[in-house]
Design an enzyme around this catalytic site. Sequence first.
Site, short mmCIF file in Angstrom:
data_model
loop_
_atom_site.label_atom_id
_atom_site.label_comp_id
_atom_site.label_asym_id
_atom_site.label_seq_id
_atom_site.Cartn_x
_atom_site.Cartn_y
_atom_site.Cartn_z
N ASP A 30 -30.01 30.66 -39.60
CA ASP A 30 -29.36 30.11 -38.42
C ASP A 30 -28.05 29.45 -38.85
OD1 ASP A 30 -30.52 29.16 -35.36
OD2 ASP A 30 -28.73 28.17 -36.15
N HIS A 46 -32.79 46.05 -29.10
CA HIS A 46 -32.50 44.97 -28.16
C HIS A 46 -33.64 44.74 -27.17
CE1 HIS A 46 -29.99 42.16 -25.87
NE2 HIS A 46 -30.66 42.63 -24.83
N ASN A 87 -37.34 30.60 -27.48
CA ASN A 87 -36.93 30.04 -26.20
C ASN A 87 -36.76 31.16 -25.18
OD1 ASN A 87 -36.74 27.28 -27.05
ND2 ASN A 87 -34.91 27.84 -28.19
N GLY A 93 -33.48 26.51 -22.78
CA GLY A 93 -32.22 26.44 -23.52
C GLY A 93 -31.92 27.69 -24.33
N HIS A 98 -31.14 37.88 -26.86
CA HIS A 98 -31.76 38.92 -27.69
C HIS A 98 -32.95 38.22 -28.32
CE1 HIS A 98 -31.25 42.42 -30.76
NE2 HIS A 98 -32.31 41.71 -31.15
N HIS A 100 -35.55 36.36 -30.25
CA HIS A 100 -35.50 35.85 -31.62
C HIS A 100 -36.53 34.74 -31.79
CE1 HIS A 100 -32.56 33.55 -29.23
NE2 HIS A 100 -32.86 32.51 -29.99
P1 5GP Z 1 -31.59 29.87 -28.75
O1 5GP Z 1 -31.11 28.58 -28.17
O2 5GP Z 1 -31.04 31.06 -28.01
O3 5GP Z 1 -33.08 29.91 -28.94
O4 5GP Z 1 -31.03 29.88 -30.23
C1 5GP Z 1 -29.89 30.55 -30.64
C2 5GP Z 1 -29.69 30.18 -32.10
O5 5GP Z 1 -28.73 31.06 -32.65
C3 5GP Z 1 -29.18 28.75 -32.32
O6 5GP Z 1 -30.07 28.05 -33.18
C4 5GP Z 1 -27.80 28.96 -32.95
O7 5GP Z 1 -27.50 28.00 -33.94
C5 5GP Z 1 -27.91 30.35 -33.53
N1 5GP Z 1 -26.64 31.07 -33.57
C6 5GP Z 1 -25.72 31.16 -32.58
N2 5GP Z 1 -24.69 31.94 -32.95
C7 5GP Z 1 -24.98 32.35 -34.22
C8 5GP Z 1 -24.29 33.18 -35.16
O8 5GP Z 1 -23.20 33.71 -34.90
N3 5GP Z 1 -24.88 33.38 -36.38
C9 5GP Z 1 -26.08 32.81 -36.68
N4 5GP Z 1 -26.57 33.06 -37.91
N5 5GP Z 1 -26.76 32.03 -35.83
C10 5GP Z 1 -26.22 31.80 -34.61
ZN ZN Z 2 -29.17 42.53 -28.60
#
Ligand code: 5GP
Ligand code: ZN
Length: 120
Positions: A30, A46, A87, A93, A98, A100
Amino acid sequence: MEDCLFCGIVGGSVPSTAVLETERSYAFRDIKPAAPVHVLVVPKEHLGSVEDVGAGQTEVLADLFAAIRAVAAKEGISESGYRVVTNVGEDAGQLVHHLHFHVLGGRSLRWPPKGSDAGG
Ligand code: 5GP
Ligand code: ZN
């Protein structure tokens, strides 16, 4: 999928720090770690979120969870413990649409999750 950040990461057009790869999953660090170990595990194909997971996704899900366990083993947190967070949608949030799984560990995590322990 076009305009999807994590599809870009899987495809290599967006740089990332790889942790490991399996047949159907990719694990990378991350960009804003919330714990000493904070790895994101994504399907190479995807899927938007858990809302897109059904009976047709059993194989990719099995691969994702095998990848999660392999990440924990590789990062040395299988024994100490770790948290797996995904999430879904606005109230959770979800920022990247995609599917994860956040794999968080390397320190004691609060439960119920607060702040960075929520994996966001
Ligand atoms: P979500 O809030 O969608 O569950 O988490 C998205 C996660 O992706 C966040 O923890 C954020 O720090 C991470 N993230 C966002 N953009 C990037 C990126 O460009 N590269 C990486 N490695 N992580 C990212
Ligand atoms: Zn995707």
